[in-house]
Design a protein around this motif. Sequence first.
Motif, mmCIF file in Angstrom:
data_model
loop_
_atom_site.group_PDB
_atom_site.id
_atom_site.type_symbol
_atom_site.label_atom_id
_atom_site.label_comp_id
_atom_site.label_asym_id
_atom_site.label_seq_id
_atom_site.Cartn_x
_atom_site.Cartn_y
_atom_site.Cartn_z
ATOM 1 N N ASN A 4 0.840 -1.199 0.000
ATOM 2 C CA ASN A 4 0.000 0.000 0.000
ATOM 3 C C ASN A 4 0.876 1.250 0.000
ATOM 4 N N GLU A 5 2.030 1.141 -0.662
ATOM 5 C CA GLU A 5 2.928 2.289 -0.775
ATOM 6 C C GLU A 5 3.775 2.153 -2.030
ATOM 7 N N GLY A 6 4.236 3.298 -2.532
ATOM 8 C CA GLY A 6 5.231 3.291 -3.582
ATOM 9 C C GLY A 6 6.611 3.366 -2.952
ATOM 10 N N SER A 7 7.642 3.182 -3.742
ATOM 11 C CA SER A 7 8.995 3.257 -3.200
ATOM 12 C C SER A 7 9.297 4.676 -2.725
ATOM 13 N N ASN A 8 10.050 4.761 -1.618
ATOM 14 C CA ASN A 8 10.471 6.053 -1.037
ATOM 15 C C ASN A 8 9.282 6.977 -0.796
ATOM 16 N N SER A 9 8.171 6.420 -0.332
ATOM 17 C CA SER A 9 6.955 7.217 -0.258
ATOM 18 C C SER A 9 6.153 6.878 0.984
ATOM 19 N N HIS A 10 5.029 7.568 1.121
ATOM 20 C CA HIS A 10 4.103 7.355 2.225
ATOM 21 C C HIS A 10 3.064 6.316 1.821
ATOM 22 N N SER A 11 2.199 5.937 2.748
ATOM 23 C CA SER A 11 1.204 4.910 2.463
ATOM 24 C C SER A 11 0.028 5.483 1.676
#
Length: 280
Positions: free
Chosen positions: A138-145
């Motif tokens: 439920n997240e992308g890389s280097n990112s928030h949910s």
Amino acid sequence: MRKALLLVFLLGQLPALATQIVVGLRSDNIISWGVWEREGTSLKHYLLLYNNSSQPLSLVIREWDSQAVSPVPGKSKKLYQSQLLAKQLVRLRYPKTRAKVGYLEYFENAVSVGVLPSNLSRPDAAALSGETYRYYTNEGSNSHSLTYWLAFNSLVTPPAQLRLTAATAFPTFTPHRRGEEAYCLVKLYPSYAAAPRQPGALDSLLAAGPDPTIGRLDSARQAVVVPASFRFLPMPLPVLVVLIETVEHSFRYNEQRQLVPDKSVSGVRCLLPFFPPLPN
């Protein structure tokens, strides 16, 4: 992957005041991504760490103390430390923080390069129902949910399709008048393609005619399988862009106190990297 400081502000609760935490990594070299792997009926939570540079680097992850008014870099609990070789992928059990809402601070070669939220959310029954997939996030890389679960079958080969499930019920409001509705649109792009950035781009594409490459979620459809209508060009690190657009049609009163249609659009894009094969 290009350098990006995600302008996402999370509200942290402090004893006497609130503070804004800028989430993201200021690094071209580190890729961090949390995924769940499904094996039969069991689920295991992993943090994937990848050195995207051509040189070895030192990586340290510490629990960032969001409750401190002025957190001191390097003084918090150390959760992970390693020397990553060039193009090396490491898979470790997802670190647990002491705080209920925790943050992870990343140090590249002893220099802080940013903070990411600790994401311990587990795929719910809706995300796990239907066809079985191997990986869920439920997240992308280097990112928030996100408020969506993405399901796919490989960390190496970009998927021919992606399943998207809403983690919260649609719509975000209860319609009171005819014409009121809320829905979500999603489309996949390769990272080298010019994915549209203007608000409402996917909604405009659908208004021009049916498009089988755009998936839709609404109150009657909580999950959708979206096809990738392209093949990746040969590249060292393929990255899939998932463009998600939320649209709400409602009504508002104008200055003349007349009830007029109102449309709001919000969007988010997340990046899914696909790595060289893990060594046996």
